[in-house]
Design a protein around this motif. Structure first.
Motif, mmCIF file in Angstrom:
data_model
loop_
_atom_site.group_PDB
_atom_site.id
_atom_site.type_symbol
_atom_site.label_atom_id
_atom_site.label_comp_id
_atom_site.label_asym_id
_atom_site.label_seq_id
_atom_site.Cartn_x
_atom_site.Cartn_y
_atom_site.Cartn_z
ATOM 1 N N ASN A 120 1.037 -0.741 0.314
ATOM 2 C CA ASN A 120 0.101 0.018 0.357
ATOM 3 C C ASN A 120 0.972 1.490 0.294
ATOM 4 O O ASN A 120 0.609 2.428 -0.280
ATOM 5 N N GLU A 142 -9.069 -4.032 1.096
ATOM 6 C CA GLU A 142 -8.711 -2.721 1.121
ATOM 7 C C GLU A 142 -9.303 -2.479 -0.247
ATOM 8 O O GLU A 142 -9.741 -1.027 -0.308
ATOM 9 N N LYS A 143 -9.724 -2.895 -1.218
ATOM 10 C CA LYS A 143 -10.570 -2.540 -2.427
ATOM 11 C C LYS A 143 -11.434 -2.517 -2.020
ATOM 12 O O LYS A 143 -12.456 -1.175 -2.305
ATOM 13 N N ARG A 198 -11.330 1.456 0.287
ATOM 14 C CA ARG A 198 -11.005 2.779 -0.678
ATOM 15 C C ARG A 198 -12.189 3.320 -1.507
ATOM 16 O O ARG A 198 -12.139 4.286 -1.728
ATOM 17 N N ASN A 222 -15.337 3.204 0.030
ATOM 18 C CA ASN A 222 -15.906 3.236 1.317
ATOM 19 C C ASN A 222 -16.943 2.799 1.200
ATOM 20 O O ASN A 222 -18.197 3.058 1.736
#
Length: 328
Positions: A40, A137-138, A141, A143
């Motif tokens: 990241n 994480e996807k 990102r 929201n």
């Protein structure tokens, strides 16, 4: 306001074996978190570099989606996001639990499930945790916070080529089930694997969100050892997974063999229920799917083969998943 799930759970004692499995899962999760942190940071550096790069004179045109396609797909309504990890009940051709949850209940599902995976594969392969972290994480990102993690596994650890080892020979004076081997498989090995998976997924979620994500486990329904595999199980097609093991050990009575499977499924479900009662697993919800599908003379309406439901069967199973998730 979402309804709160009330769970009456027996507080399972935390033995040294449980503690070791939990610590092991957490340690693997920490390794994955450290790896994803470096990735990241690299991604953030790439974003900064692209922000400093000269902008093109002409902005890229918005994607052109034909009106007929937009009409077919409908509005972007969603009941929420789920992350799924598991086996063929989550990854089956043409119909499975996840497909029904998406099509009939409007959930968006991010899946790392793969048919044929064992719980041992999921628990001890760092790639599974890394892929889960990447999917999480996807979503974050964008929201989006998952409503739940769906976890399916264990069928491939019990059924298949090694199934016969769970049985005593019919010509012996012993019961059909070898209790010592079954206990070692279900109550020791598979239990430790589930504890490791759950603790690892929990640690990753806590690192990113500061809290765990609800986890749903399930113990399947009572399979029927009738010798049917995938599309008949001919040639190289998978299955059957149960009847050959019974036949190898001299057990040829379908009714008696079905009773043996009931005992195995009950023991597996009892283990999962007990895992969900571990004090640190208050966010884990065990889903009982037994007696959801037919077992009488019309059972083939709900069972496509020895291990997998038909389309109608998967709809009945998926409704129970949807009902539980809606209460989380």
């Amino acid at each position: 306001m979402a309804k709160k799930v009330r769970k009456s759970r027996r507080r399972a004692p935390v033995t040294s074996g449980v503690s070791a499995a939990i610590r092991s899962g957490q340690a693997m999760a920490e390794d994955v978190i450290a790896f994803r942190t470096t990735r990241n940071r690299k991604r953030a550096a790439t974003v900064r570099r692209m922000a400093r790069a000269p902008k093109p004179r002409r902005a890229p045109a918005p994607p052109q989606i034909p009106a007929r396609t937009r009409a077919l797909l409908g509005s972007p309504v969603s009941a929420g996001v789920l992350i799924a990890e598991g086996d063929s009940w989550f990854d089956y051709p043409f119909h499975d639990v996840l497909q029904v949850l998406e099509d009939d209940y409007l959930y968006d599902v991010e899946s790392v499930a793969h048919k044929g995976d064992t719980v041992d594969d999921m628990a001890h392969s760092g790639g599974q945790f890394e892929e889960f972290a990447r999917r999480l994480e996807k979503l974050l990102r964008a929201n989006k916070v998952p409503r739940a993690i769906l976890l399916s596994g264990g069928g491939n650890d019990i059924a298949g080529d090694e199934f016969a080892i769970l049985l005593n020979h019919a010509a012996s004076s012993l019961p059909a089930i070898n209790d010592d081997i079954v206990r070692g498989l279900i109550d020791v090995r598979l239990r430790a694997a589930y504890e490791r998976i759950i603790s690892g997924l929990t640690r990753i979620a806590q690192t990113y969100l500061g809290r765990p994500i609800p986890i749903v486990t399930h113990g399947y329904d009572y399979a029927l050892p009738d010798g049917r595999g995938f599309w008949g199980g001919f040639w190289l097609l998978p299955g059957p997974w149960l009847e050959p093991g019974f036949r190898r050990k001299g057990h040829v009575d379908f009714g008696k063999n079905s009773t043996v499977v009931i005992k195995l499924i009950d023991q597996f479900n009892a283990m999962l229920k007990d895992v969900s009662a571990i004090p640190s697993f208050g966010h884990v919800h065990y889903l009982n799917l037994r007696n959801t599908l037919k077992r009488d003379g019309t059972y083939k309406k709900h069972w496509e083969n020895e291990l997998h439901p038909t389309e109608e069967g998967f709809r009945l199973v998926s409704k129970k998943f949807a009902d539980l998730v809606a209460r989380l």
